[in-house]
Design a protein around this motif. Structure first.
Motif, PDB file in Angstrom:
ATOM      1  N   HIS A   1      -0.942   6.160 -25.027  1.00 42.86           N
ATOM      2  CA  HIS A   1      -1.367   6.123 -26.420  1.00 42.86           C
ATOM      3  C   HIS A   1      -0.161   5.811 -27.272  1.00 42.86           C
ATOM      4  O   HIS A   1       0.495   6.710 -27.792  1.00 42.86           O
ATOM      5  N   PRO A   2       0.137   4.501 -27.394  1.00 44.04           N
ATOM      6  CA  PRO A   2       1.369   4.081 -28.052  1.00 44.04           C
ATOM      7  C   PRO A   2       1.563   4.740 -29.410  1.00 44.04           C
ATOM      8  O   PRO A   2       2.650   5.227 -29.718  1.00 44.04           O
TER       9      PRO A   2
ATOM     10  N   LEU B   1       1.320  -0.083 -33.231  1.00 42.97           N
ATOM     11  CA  LEU B   1      -0.121  -0.341 -33.190  1.00 42.97           C
ATOM     12  C   LEU B   1      -0.505  -1.324 -32.085  1.00 42.97           C
ATOM     13  O   LEU B   1      -1.678  -1.578 -31.846  1.00 42.97           O
ATOM     14  N   HIS B   2       0.511  -1.861 -31.382  1.00 43.44           N
ATOM     15  CA  HIS B   2       0.232  -2.732 -30.245  1.00 43.44           C
ATOM     16  C   HIS B   2       0.083  -1.901 -28.963  1.00 43.44           C
ATOM     17  O   HIS B   2       0.331  -0.703 -28.964  1.00 43.44           O
ATOM     18  N   TYR B   3      -0.289  -2.576 -27.878  1.00 43.04           N
ATOM     19  CA  TYR B   3      -0.420  -1.893 -26.575  1.00 43.04           C
ATOM     20  C   TYR B   3       0.888  -1.221 -26.196  1.00 43.04           C
ATOM     21  O   TYR B   3       0.917  -0.074 -25.761  1.00 43.04           O
ATOM     22  N   ILE B   4       1.940  -2.000 -26.272  1.00 42.03           N
ATOM     23  CA  ILE B   4       3.278  -1.450 -26.136  1.00 42.03           C
ATOM     24  C   ILE B   4       4.097  -2.096 -27.237  1.00 42.03           C
ATOM     25  O   ILE B   4       3.598  -2.970 -27.942  1.00 42.03           O
TER      26      ILE B   4
ATOM     27  N   PRO C   1      -4.767  -2.225 -30.937  1.00 45.73           N
ATOM     28  CA  PRO C   1      -4.848  -1.686 -29.573  1.00 45.73           C
ATOM     29  C   PRO C   1      -4.134  -0.349 -29.419  1.00 45.73           C
ATOM     30  O   PRO C   1      -4.569   0.489 -28.629  1.00 45.73           O
ATOM     31  N   GLY C   2      -3.074  -0.134 -30.202  1.00 44.82           N
ATOM     32  CA  GLY C   2      -2.288   1.091 -30.075  1.00 44.82           C
ATOM     33  C   GLY C   2      -3.060   2.356 -30.403  1.00 44.82           C
ATOM     34  O   GLY C   2      -2.651   3.450 -30.028  1.00 44.82           O
ATOM     35  N   MET C   3      -4.189   2.204 -31.093  1.00 46.76           N
ATOM     36  CA  MET C   3      -4.997   3.381 -31.408  1.00 46.76           C
ATOM     37  C   MET C   3      -5.914   3.762 -30.241  1.00 46.76           C
ATOM     38  O   MET C   3      -6.489   4.849 -30.239  1.00 46.76           O
TER      39      MET C   3
ATOM     40  N   LEU D   1     -11.863  -1.517 -30.303  1.00 47.40           N
ATOM     41  CA  LEU D   1     -11.257  -1.909 -31.583  1.00 47.40           C
ATOM     42  C   LEU D   1      -9.914  -2.609 -31.368  1.00 47.40           C
ATOM     43  O   LEU D   1      -9.266  -3.027 -32.324  1.00 47.40           O
ATOM     44  N   SER D   2      -9.509  -2.743 -30.096  1.00 48.95           N
ATOM     45  CA  SER D   2      -8.161  -3.257 -29.812  1.00 48.95           C
ATOM     46  C   SER D   2      -7.933  -4.650 -30.372  1.00 48.95           C
ATOM     47  O   SER D   2      -6.867  -4.939 -30.911  1.00 48.95           O
TER      48      SER D   2
END
Lengths: 396, 396
Positions: A272-273, A65-68, B246-248, B240-241
């Motif tokens: 899109h992680p 759910l994180h950026y990476i 953010p992963g979404m 929403l990050s």
């Protein structure tokens, strides 16, 4: 205030094209859908995706759910590299970029290679979304005709040689769908594959190989252009959209590292992680070869249902290519204007896409239409073609 | 073959910038992370996302896995519109575009508004990713200083007036993060908000309001520029990050319909049906206001831990802004080169981002650094600052 006044000229020009999704008249939901290039609903892996997401989040918690952060994102790249290798495409990690489907891949390639002066060569007819993308960058588009053996590389060579002799600019790249082409369903012969690769070297252009349908062969299939690419001129564009699920938006570009680097540079969706990690788990839990057997059997059978319905219900004068894979069948109805025909077809509750939308010079597509056998079930296909045959008889 | 030879000049120029992610030295995993702008792991909704995906797929089966099809995608737009309305931003459906996070939103806006001749005005310092995006389109970037009340609109006005008198081109848009700015953590005063909106009208430019942190206020907060926007000159970018995950990759642009139409046009990732549908279900099942109370309490408390650790462990000479919200604290260490300092800090197992990466003229940031209090837990923050204080004492 008119915000449009802030647009630079190239943007204003691009916005003069027909807006996305406004090509085709509204298709009522109750229509039998022979127009859309969606996978068969029955083949969609909703259970498997649910299981993949569940195990992903139970195993990795917040990481996806994180950026990476999810190790699965690297895993996905490895899985795609492995699959490409099985198909004879050996590329290094830095020669592969995961994209949001083939569409973003094509846009990124156009973005880094084209400006308003650039020439791009395309198949005629071709994938309408690609047409639209290229027109956002340049008006200098050369259409090369397709026949039942795919792109007519002889015509391409004549045009290239003539341009060279006249001192005209040569194309930056050729965009081709060599296998189970959209919209014609045709496949480029082995000879022509060899020829187009030689032309790329001789006339110094790149080849964008859109292989979205390449894994969906009903019989034998040819090696990809990328697998035959000795001069690193092929940018291989692939996708899980047609074999797994388009909604996950997983595609890729495999090609020269400088190109991949540049595409990654301009790709600002930060990947899109979550979707990538979920697909990595899905692929790890799935025997793709077994799945492909099912897909091929299903679509082959639908193709057969479609062609026998066409034999039964369509007038003599209509002709079509019998596709050896993919989603689409391309038909010619001499004397018809397939846009008019669509109006009648929709009234009878069946849809298709008129040929004109697949051409720069739309008039060239007047007598043609694309039928999709991927989405509708076999009963619907038969009934749809029965109605469409009736409509066509009446129309002609 | 050198594939780089195929790039048009504007692309070659863009690629001369520092590559994405190569700004900053490798940060070892075992470091206490005071550099990254990630949400707190403990606040990540992995259980809720799992539940959302499960119920989505059990309810809609294959629909969210197609290109389009899930009714939830429309729901997500409605939910964002509703949330914006609660924050005083009334926009119509055609004035909102869902993007893959704020980053794609900023890139799309730059893409449709900038060419190589365009001027863009930015805050100095500002979000490094935005800097990089704008440099992909133009070299004509005007830096406007930020102080503890945010963007110095007086300086902006002087520059604009001077340019007008000299007959120079005026900016296409101003990019600002008015609330809990990245990297300074400062917030634009109400007066300045009014002023910048008047300047936009007077000097005919648009305002890109990056509001990624706007919901994370520890005390009072100002209305967004978009909520005050009488002349439809503000493009409100949200995400929403920072408040969900953010992963979404869920962000948006709210602004004039012509701008939204053009951005949608060039957005070729075809959205992310699955991620969007999943987030729509998540939002439907979540009381966002309650969640925001938790987020604000958590980050406020981390901010307090950070500032008291700074008081305790840092030399007199260091100074900082106390942020009233968001993720970041901005610090000045007179006489320091914070890039050198980072090398020592990493050796002691603590990270931050040197100030120079947030400036076009990197030299301007030498004595500054950004600390993030969002990701590390309170123990780590205290220990990290203890180490960093020691390193700084030794370094000075």
């Amino acid at each position: 205030m008119n915000a449009g006044s802030f647009f630079p000229d190239n943007i204003k020009k691009a916005l003069q094209n027909t807006p996305p999704g406004e090509w085709i008249p509204e298709i009522p939901d109750e229509c039998i859908s022979l127009h859309c290039g969606y996978p068969a609903p029955a083949l969609m892996p909703d259970e498997e995706v649910k299981a993949a997401v569940t195990s992903l989040l139970e195993e990795e918690h917040d990481l996806p759910l994180h950026y990476i952060g999810s190790p699965k994102i690297i895993k996905l790249k490895e899985q795609v590299l492995k699959r490409l290798k099985e198909r004879g495409i050996s590329v290094a990690e830095k020669e592969l970029l995961i994209t949001s489907g083939a569409c973003q891949a094509i846009d990124l390639i156009a973005r880094i290679l084209l400006n308003e002066e650039s020439i791009v060569a395309i198949e005629s007819p071709t994938y309408m979304e690609a047409l639209e993308i290229f027109q956002n960058y340049t008006r200098h588009i050369i259409s090369i005709p397709v026949d039942k053996h795919g792109l007519q590389t002889g015509v391409l060579e004549e045009i290239l040689e003539e341009r060279r002799q006249k001192g005209f600019t040569l194309p930056r790249f050729l965009y081709t769908i060599p296998t189970f082409q959209n919209p014609t369903g045709t496949t480029m012969s082995g000879e022509r594959r060899q020829h187009v690769l030689e032309l790329a070297k001789k006339y110094n252009f790149l080849i964008v190989e859109d292989d979205a349908y390449g894994e969906l062969s009903f019989n034998k299939c040819f090696p990809t252009l990328k697998a035959m690419d000795q001069y690193s001129r092929v940018l291989h564009v692939g996708s899980l959209s047609k074999i797994v699920a388009p909604g996950m938006r997983i595609g890729w570009i495999a090609g020269a590292s400088e190109i991949i680097h540049a595409c990654a540079w301009f790709k600002k969706d930060l990947n899109h992680p979550f979707a990538q990690a979920a697909m990595a788990v899905y692929l790890a839990n799935t025997n793709l070869n077994n799945k492909l057997v099912t897909l091929r059997d299903t679509y082959r059978s639908k193709r057969d249902v479609l062609t026998s319905a066409l034999e039964q219900y369509f007038p003599e004068s209509a002709s079509w290519y019998v596709p050896e894979g993919g989603y689409f069948l391309w038909m010619k109805i001499p004397g018809a204007d397939t846009s008019e025909l669509l109006t009648h077809a929709l009234a009878e509750g069946v849809s298709f896409i008129p040929g004109k939308y697949f051409y720069i010079d739309q008039a060239a597509g007047t007598e043609f239409l694309r039928l999709s056998f991927s989405y509708a079930d076999e009963k619907e296909i038969t009934e749809g073609i029965r109605r469409l045959g009736k409509v066509t008889e009446a129309y002609l």
